[in-house]
Every structure is written in C-alpha cells, then in structure tokens.
Design a protein around this motif. Structure first.
Motif, PDB file in Angstrom:
ATOM      1  N   PHE A 194       0.840  -1.192   0.000  1.00 37.71           N
ATOM      2  CA  PHE A 194       0.000   0.000   0.000  1.00 37.71           C
ATOM      3  C   PHE A 194       0.883   1.252   0.000  1.00 37.71           C
ATOM      4  O   PHE A 194       0.582   2.257  -0.656  1.00 37.71           O
ATOM      5  CB  PHE A 194      -0.917   0.000   1.235  1.00 37.71           C
ATOM      6  N   LEU A 195       1.985   1.183   0.759  1.00 36.26           N
ATOM      7  CA  LEU A 195       2.900   2.326   0.884  1.00 36.26           C
ATOM      8  C   LEU A 195       3.671   2.534  -0.412  1.00 36.26           C
ATOM      9  O   LEU A 195       3.861   3.687  -0.842  1.00 36.26           O
ATOM     10  CB  LEU A 195       3.867   2.095   2.037  1.00 36.26           C
ATOM     11  N   TYR A 196       4.112   1.452  -1.035  1.00 35.95           N
ATOM     12  CA  TYR A 196       4.841   1.568  -2.296  1.00 35.95           C
ATOM     13  C   TYR A 196       3.972   2.287  -3.331  1.00 35.95           C
ATOM     14  O   TYR A 196       4.442   3.181  -4.036  1.00 35.95           O
ATOM     15  CB  TYR A 196       5.232   0.193  -2.836  1.00 35.95           C
ATOM     16  N   GLU A 197       2.692   1.877  -3.405  1.00 38.35           N
ATOM     17  CA  GLU A 197       1.821   2.502  -4.398  1.00 38.35           C
ATOM     18  C   GLU A 197       1.491   3.944  -4.021  1.00 38.35           C
ATOM     19  O   GLU A 197       1.407   4.816  -4.886  1.00 38.35           O
ATOM     20  CB  GLU A 197       0.532   1.705  -4.570  1.00 38.35           C
ATOM     21  N   SER A 198       1.314   4.210  -2.739  1.00 36.97           N
ATOM     22  CA  SER A 198       1.030   5.578  -2.306  1.00 36.97           C
ATOM     23  C   SER A 198       2.182   6.508  -2.677  1.00 36.97           C
ATOM     24  O   SER A 198       1.965   7.618  -3.194  1.00 36.97           O
ATOM     25  CB  SER A 198       0.793   5.606  -0.792  1.00 36.97           C
ATOM     26  N   LEU A 199       3.420   6.071  -2.449  1.00 45.78           N
ATOM     27  CA  LEU A 199       4.580   6.892  -2.793  1.00 45.78           C
ATOM     28  C   LEU A 199       4.714   7.062  -4.301  1.00 45.78           C
ATOM     29  O   LEU A 199       5.083   8.139  -4.785  1.00 45.78           O
ATOM     30  CB  LEU A 199       5.850   6.258  -2.210  1.00 45.78           C
ATOM     31  N   TRP A 200       4.422   5.992  -5.051  1.00 43.32           N
ATOM     32  CA  TRP A 200       4.443   6.090  -6.513  1.00 43.32           C
ATOM     33  C   TRP A 200       3.429   7.126  -6.988  1.00 43.32           C
ATOM     34  O   TRP A 200       3.699   7.915  -7.901  1.00 43.32           O
ATOM     35  CB  TRP A 200       4.157   4.719  -7.125  1.00 43.32           C
TER      36      TRP A 200
END
Length: 269
Positions: free
Chosen positions: A180-186
């Motif tokens: 979830f965090l990887y996509e949020s940062l992307w």
C-alpha cells in the motif's frame, strides 16, 4: 514482542448506532483534497467555480458503485455465497480500476451535458485523481489489506519505516510487504510529475493520458507483489492485465489524436 502487537483500531468514531471507519474517512479526505485542487485549477483555467463540485456529486457515488461492482464480480465465488457482505464497503473491496471506469464514463456524460471538453476536465482532474489514490491507499493500511508477501521485521526496519507502519504490517503472526505504501509513494511522485507537466504545456488530453500511463506502470509492478490480487486465471492478475491495456490504449490515443488534429489546443491555452 510480536505476540503483543495490536493492530490499529479500524473505527474512527461511534455515533450511537452508526460506526464510522477510518477507511471511509481517509477515502473521503482524498476526495475533498482532490476536489479543492481541481476547483482551484478549474477556476484558473476559466471554468465556473461550481463545475467540479457538480461533477463530483455525480462521479463519486457512481465511481464507488462501479469500484464495488468490479470487485464483487471478480470475487463472485465468495459473494455469491455471502450476499449480505456485498454492501459492506467499509471492510474494503473497492477496485480502483472499476472506480476509474465509472468516473470517466460520468465525466464524458457530464462534459457533454455542460458543453465542455471532456479532455479539458480530465487534464485538470488528473493530479487530483492520483493524489486521491495516494491518500486512499492509507485506508487499505488501516484495514491491513493490499499488502504483499511475507517479509521479516528486519527487512521492514531496513526501509527506515516508523514503528506504527511496521507493527500494522504484522498480520496473523507474520510481517508483510507494505505494498500500500509503495503505491502511495508512486502516486505522490506521479502527482508531482503531473504538476510539472502542466508547465510543459502538453496538448489537451495528454496530461490525463500521462496519468494513466504513469499510474499503470507502477500498478503493474506493485500488483505483482501483492497476495490479495483479483485473478483472471491462476497466473494472470486482473489489475496487471488492465494496466497493460491502459498503457497501450493511452499511447495509441496520444498518437491518434495528434495525427488526426484532435489535440491542437494546449493545456495552458
């Protein structure tokens, strides 16, 4: 230590018989921030101030219904036996691609009814959409969903994550990738990219197509790490298939609209 870790409370507030969940609060916050940005930019681009407020009143409910329907359809083997679970969106289960499809369809009809250019509306809204997605992923965080495969606590600590994220990724005795965090940062990076592309003054429609391409590239790779993907077959993740299709469609539309002279206006015109 791990046995004493408790997940964050999914409930934001109790109002008598009504329970408000963090999932809904976070998604609602993303919508409101996106609406504020789009309204501000729309006014700068010469649109009436109420344009995006009116659009959101139609687009958000339809997008939520489409996002839920999309998810339920591809999880029908479960929901066909648990029909009472279908309306319970606070438990998660909103597919972004379904919501995007509903929002785009609503935008096309709305633009035609108002005598506006859909591509102009889409370009203005694109940064708001991807920022809203970045914020919305934290609703998945509160629900402990949209995570990746198992990892160690040492791995998560090596990413220099705060303890509250690491602890929330401890689910049923195992730590997981915070996808979830990887996509949020992307998505945050995509938001900044789109703000920069406004200054590049792309042709009309190309800012929105840039959003589709950027988001789809990130979603394709991050989806491959997830353990809760909607599956088309045993080997094909639906979100990855849709992401590839969106990239191809966006590139084709970009080329077609330029060749046919359908993108003469520029964003800042």
């Amino acid at each position: 230590m791990e046995s004493t870790i408790q997940p964050l409370d999914r409930v934001f507030l109790h109002l008598g018989p009504i329970t408000i969940y963090w999932y809904g609060v976070i998604i609602g916050t993303g919508v409101l921030i996106g609406l504020w940005l789009a309204t501000r930019e729309g006014k700068r681009r010469g649109l009436p101030q109420e344009t995006f407020v009116d659009l959101v009143l139609f687009a958000v409910p339809i997008a939520i219904l489409c996002a839920r329907a999309y998810y339920v359809i591809f999880e029908w083997s479960y929901y066909s036996k648990h029909l009472s679970e279908i309306p319970k969106i606070w438990k998660g289960g909103l597919a972004i691609h379904g919501g995007l499809l509903g929002a785009v369809a609503t935008g096309i009809v709305f633009a035609k009814a108002r005598g506006l250019s859909f591509w102009k509306l889409a370009d203005i809204a694109a940064p708001s959409i991807i920022l809203g997605q970045a914020i919305g992923r934290w609703g998945n965080f509160m629900n402990q969903e949209a995570h990746g495969g198992p990892v160690t606590r040492e791995f998560l600590e090596s990413l220099h994550l705060p303890d509250f994220i690491i602890n929330q990724m401890y689910i049923n005795g195992q730590y997981y990738h915070p996808t979830f965090l990887y996509e949020s940062l992307w998505d945050v990076a995509g938001f900044l990219l789109l703000l920069w592309l406004r200054r590049v003054n792309l042709r009309r429609g190309e800012l929105f197509l840039s959003y589709l391409i950027w988001y789809s590239i990130g979603r394709f790779y991050i989806e491959g790490m997830r353990t809760d993907s909607l599956m088309l077959t045993n080997d094909l993740r639906i979100a990855q298939v849709v992401s590839v299709m969106l990239i191809i469609l966006s590139v084709c539309l970009w080329i077609f609209r330029r060749k046919k002279g359908l993108a003469k206006e520029r964003y800042n015109d």
